[in-house]
Motif scaffolding. Structure first.
Motif, short mmCIF file in Angstrom:
data_model
loop_
_atom_site.label_atom_id
_atom_site.label_comp_id
_atom_site.label_asym_id
_atom_site.label_seq_id
_atom_site.Cartn_x
_atom_site.Cartn_y
_atom_site.Cartn_z
N PHE A 1 0.74 -1.12 0.16
CA PHE A 1 -0.06 0.02 -0.17
C PHE A 1 0.80 1.39 -0.18
O PHE A 1 0.37 2.39 -0.34
CB PHE A 1 -1.04 0.00 1.18
CG PHE A 1 -2.42 -0.52 0.73
CD1 PHE A 1 -3.26 0.23 0.60
CD2 PHE A 1 -2.45 -2.04 0.87
CE1 PHE A 1 -4.74 -0.32 -0.05
CE2 PHE A 1 -3.60 -2.54 0.37
CZ PHE A 1 -4.66 -1.78 0.00
N SER A 2 2.11 1.22 0.47
CA SER A 2 2.96 2.46 0.41
C SER A 2 3.79 2.41 -0.76
O SER A 2 4.53 3.29 -1.07
CB SER A 2 4.02 2.25 1.63
OG SER A 2 4.84 1.38 1.57
N SER A 3 3.67 1.28 -1.89
CA SER A 3 4.45 1.49 -2.91
C SER A 3 3.32 2.20 -4.30
O SER A 3 2.41 2.61 -4.00
CB SER A 3 4.71 -0.15 -3.47
OG SER A 3 3.52 -0.79 -3.93
N ALA A 4 3.98 2.07 -5.33
CA ALA A 4 3.25 2.49 -6.52
C ALA A 4 2.16 1.45 -7.09
O ALA A 4 1.72 1.76 -8.36
CB ALA A 4 4.50 2.85 -7.38
N GLU A 5 2.33 0.22 -6.66
CA GLU A 5 1.31 -0.64 -7.01
C GLU A 5 -0.06 -0.15 -7.02
O GLU A 5 -0.70 0.45 -6.47
CB GLU A 5 1.21 -1.79 -5.92
CG GLU A 5 0.12 -2.91 -6.20
CD GLU A 5 0.32 -3.78 -7.48
OE1 GLU A 5 -0.44 -3.85 -8.15
OE2 GLU A 5 1.47 -4.18 -7.74
N SER A 6 -0.68 -0.45 -8.36
CA SER A 6 -1.69 0.12 -8.77
C SER A 6 -3.07 -0.69 -8.50
O SER A 6 -4.31 -0.11 -8.24
CB SER A 6 -1.81 0.66 -10.38
OG SER A 6 -1.82 -0.72 -11.05
N ASP A 7 -3.17 -1.93 -8.15
CA ASP A 7 -4.04 -2.82 -7.73
C ASP A 7 -3.93 -3.16 -6.50
O ASP A 7 -4.08 -4.33 -6.15
CB ASP A 7 -3.98 -3.80 -8.93
CG ASP A 7 -5.48 -4.65 -8.84
OD1 ASP A 7 -6.42 -4.05 -8.38
OD2 ASP A 7 -5.45 -5.68 -9.34
N ARG A 8 -3.82 -2.34 -5.47
CA ARG A 8 -3.55 -2.72 -4.03
C ARG A 8 -4.55 -3.62 -3.48
O ARG A 8 -4.23 -4.43 -2.60
CB ARG A 8 -3.28 -1.44 -3.21
CG ARG A 8 -2.36 -0.63 -3.56
CD ARG A 8 -2.33 0.39 -2.90
NE ARG A 8 -1.00 1.58 -3.35
CZ ARG A 8 -1.01 2.60 -3.56
NH1 ARG A 8 -2.15 3.34 -4.08
NH2 ARG A 8 0.02 3.32 -4.10
N PHE A 9 -5.80 -3.47 -3.91
CA PHE A 9 -6.83 -4.08 -3.10
C PHE A 9 -6.87 -5.41 -3.68
O PHE A 9 -7.84 -6.21 -3.39
CB PHE A 9 -8.29 -3.37 -3.36
CG PHE A 9 -8.33 -2.12 -2.37
CD1 PHE A 9 -8.43 -2.25 -1.21
CD2 PHE A 9 -7.75 -0.86 -3.06
CE1 PHE A 9 -8.49 -1.01 -0.26
CE2 PHE A 9 -7.71 0.47 -2.34
CZ PHE A 9 -8.22 0.23 -1.00
#
Length: 66
Positions: free
Chosen positions: A24-32
């Motif tokens: 969640f603190s990264s640039a990951e776009s599909d966190r959920f």
């Protein structure tokens, strides 16, 4: 965004959920897509297994500048 929605959730993670916190603190776009989720009032995301989940409603907003 929160003001427009009128509500938001706060999920307090456990020490065992450090990897999820990093996602969640990264640039990951599909966190959920990580973790197991439920939905609360107003479709707020609630993390299953979190130490605590808070469902919050906006009572007032004040303009701020940063």
């Amino acid at each position: 965004m929160i003001e427009r929605a009128g509500c938001f959730s706060v999920n307090v993670l456990t020490a065992a959920q450090t990897d999820l916190a990093r996602i969640f603190s990264s640039a990951e776009s599909d966190r959920f897509s990580y973790g197991a989720w439920d939905t609360g009032a107003g479709d707020m995301p609630l993390l299953i297994g979190a130490a605590a989940c808070f469902q919050c409603h906006v009572a007032a907003c004040w303009p701020q500048q940063t």
